[in-house]
Scaffold this motif. Structure first.
Motif, PDB file in Angstrom:
ATOM      1  N   UNK A   1       3.886   1.545  -1.072  1.00  0.00           N
ATOM      2  CA  UNK A   1       4.518   1.653  -2.386  1.00  0.00           C
ATOM      3  C   UNK A   1       3.580   2.258  -3.411  1.00  0.00           C
ATOM      4  N   UNK A   2       2.308   1.853  -3.358  1.00  0.00           N
ATOM      5  CA  UNK A   2       1.349   2.366  -4.346  1.00  0.00           C
ATOM      6  C   UNK A   2       1.132   3.871  -4.198  1.00  0.00           C
ATOM      7  N   UNK A   3       1.131   4.337  -2.937  1.00  0.00           N
ATOM      8  CA  UNK A   3       1.014   5.785  -2.711  1.00  0.00           C
ATOM      9  C   UNK A   3       2.259   6.483  -3.277  1.00  0.00           C
ATOM     10  N   UNK A   4       3.429   5.904  -2.993  1.00  0.00           N
ATOM     11  CA  UNK A   4       4.694   6.459  -3.491  1.00  0.00           C
ATOM     12  C   UNK A   4       4.709   6.475  -5.018  1.00  0.00           C
ATOM     13  N   UNK A   5       4.190   5.396  -5.630  1.00  0.00           N
ATOM     14  CA  UNK A   5       4.156   5.325  -7.093  1.00  0.00           C
ATOM     15  C   UNK A   5       3.306   6.434  -7.686  1.00  0.00           C
ATOM     16  N   UNK A   6       2.155   6.705  -7.076  1.00  0.00           N
ATOM     17  CA  UNK A   6       1.301   7.794  -7.547  1.00  0.00           C
ATOM     18  C   UNK A   6       1.995   9.136  -7.395  1.00  0.00           C
ATOM     19  N   UNK A   7       2.696   9.279  -6.268  1.00  0.00           N
ATOM     20  CA  UNK A   7       3.434  10.525  -6.017  1.00  0.00           C
ATOM     21  C   UNK A   7       4.520  10.737  -7.076  1.00  0.00           C
TER      22      UNK A   7
ATOM     23  N   UNK B   1       0.836  -1.205   0.000  1.00  0.00           N
ATOM     24  CA  UNK B   1       0.000   0.000   0.000  1.00  0.00           C
ATOM     25  C   UNK B   1       0.872   1.257   0.000  1.00  0.00           C
TER      26      UNK B   1
END
Lengths: 176, 139
Positions: free
Chosen positions: A77-83, A75
Motif C-alpha cells: 500500500x505504501x508503494x502504491x500511495x507514493x505512486x 508495504x
C-alpha cells in the motif's frame, strides 16, 4: 474553490501539520480497527522470507510464520500511495535524482547505487537491532510515552546528524 | 482474514500518499533536518506524535477497547543490549540514504531509481540480522 482544494491535496506540497495529523491518526486508527501497532520495518522480515532461502534461519521461521501477513500488504500500500501521489501531482514516472546528493556529485550510477545500498543495509540491520524504526519507535512508541522508544529515537537522530554532516563536509563540499 | 489485509493495503496507501505529499520521501527534506537547514520533517514527526498521543488517550477513555470490543494490546518494545547501537546504525543509514523503511516505499512508488537500491539494501540488512542472530541470539 474545488479546484484550489484539489490542488492543495494533490499538487502543492503539504504543510507539516497536514502530514503530521494524518500520520498521527494512523496510530489510534490501527488499534481501533485491528488492535495493531503502527510499524513498517518488521515487514522487511516478511520480504526476506519471500526472497531468500530461510528455512534454516530460526528468527525468520519463528517470527514470520505468516509469510504474506498484513505487513506485506501495508508495504504494498505504501508503494502504491507514493505512486498515486506522484502521478496525481503530474510528476515524471521515474527519476535518477536524489536531491542535493545527485545534484552536487557527478558519481557514476553504479557508485551512487552502492552508496544507497550501503545506507539501506545500515537501516535494515539497525532497525532490527533497535526493535523498530521511525514509525514504530519514533511515532507509535513516543505517542504511547514508551521510554525505550524515546531513547531509540534519540539515537536515530544522533546517527542521522553525524552521517548527514559527514556527507555534507566530505562529499558535498561543506557549504552551509 | 482478508479484510485485515485489505484494510492494511488501504491504510498503507494513505500512509505512503501522505509521506510523499508532505515531502518526507525527498532526500533533501531528511538531509536538511540533520544538517539543521530546514526543520519541517521534525515538525511533521512532532505533530504526528502529539496527534497519536491524543488519539490513544481517546481510545483509553472510550474504555480501552477496539471497535469490536477487544481489550487494547499496546505493543511495548523493550531495549536489549544491542538496541542503542542498532539505533545509531539506523540513524547513520537514515542520514546517508535520506530515507527510512517507510519513506523508501513512497520513493519506490514515485519511481526514484536510487531509492530502489536503498530498499534492496534494507532487505539485505534485515537478512544480515537474521544470519547474525543465528550466532548471537541476544542480538
Amino acid at each position: 474553490m474545488i479546484e484550489t482544494l484539489a490542488e492543495s491535496i494533490f499538487v502543492r506540497p503539504w504543510p507539516f501539520w497536514a502530514g503530521g495529523i494524518v500520520i498521527g491518526l494512523l496510530v489510534p486508527l490501527l488499534y481501533y480497527f485491528y488492535n495493531t501497532a503502527l510499524g513498517v520495518s518488521t515487514g522487511y522480515g516478511n520480504l526476506v522470507k519471500i526472497i531468500f532461502r530461510t528455512h534454516r534461519l530460526k528468527w525468520i521461521q519463528s517470527h514470520f510464520t505468516d509469510t504474506w501477513s498484513w505487513r506485506v500488504f501495508f508495504i504494498a500500500g505504501m508503494i502504491l500511495g507514493g505512486f498515486l501521489a506522484n502521478s496525481l501531482a503530474g510528476n515524471p514516472g521515474t527519476t535518477a535524482e536524489m536531491g542535493q546528493f545527485t545534484a552536487a556529485l557527478n558519481w557514476p550510477a553504479l557508485l551512487t547505487a552502492l552508496y544507497f545500498f550501503a545506507g539501506g543495509i545500515l537501516l535494515g540491520l539497525g532497525a532490527r537491532m533497535a526493535g523498530g524504526c521511525t514509525s514504530g519507535h519514533g511515532i507509535h512508541g513516543i505517542a504511547n510515552l514508551h521510554l525505550s522508544s524515546i531513547f531509540a529515537t534519540a539515537f536515530f537522530l544522533i546517527g542521522g546528524v553525524i552521517a548527514a554532516n559527514l556527507v555534507r563536509i566530505l562529499l558535498l563540499g561543506g557549504g552551509g | 482474514m482478508m479484510g485485515k489485509k485489505m484494510g492494511f493495503l488501504g491504510f498503507g496507501t494513505l500512509f505512503g500518499f501522505t509521506l510523499s505529499r508532505v515531502g518526507a520521501s525527498e532526500f533533501d527534506l531528511i538531509f536538511n533536518l540533520f544538517v539543521g537547514r530546514d526543520l519541517k520533517l521534525a515538525w511533521v514527526i512532532l505533530t504526528a506524535i502529539i496527534v497519536g498521543f491524543i488519539g490513544m488517550q481517546v481510545l483509553q477513555l472510550r474504555g480501552k477497547t477496539t471497535r469490536s470490543g477487544q481489550p487494547l494490546k499496546i505493543s511495548h518494545k523493550k531495549l536489549g543490549r544491542w538496541s542503542l547501537l542498532g539505533a545509531a546504525l539506523f540513524g547513520i543509514g537514515w542520514g546517508m540514504a535520506g530515507a527510512c523503511p517507510g519513506t523508501v516505499l513512497a520513493q519506490l512508488g514515485e519511481g526514484k531509481i536510487f531509492g530502489f537500491f536503498t530498499f534492496i539494501g534494507m532487505i539485505y540488512g534485515t537478512y544480515i540480522y537474521a544470519l547474525l542472530k543465528e550466532k548471537r541470539p541476544d542480538l
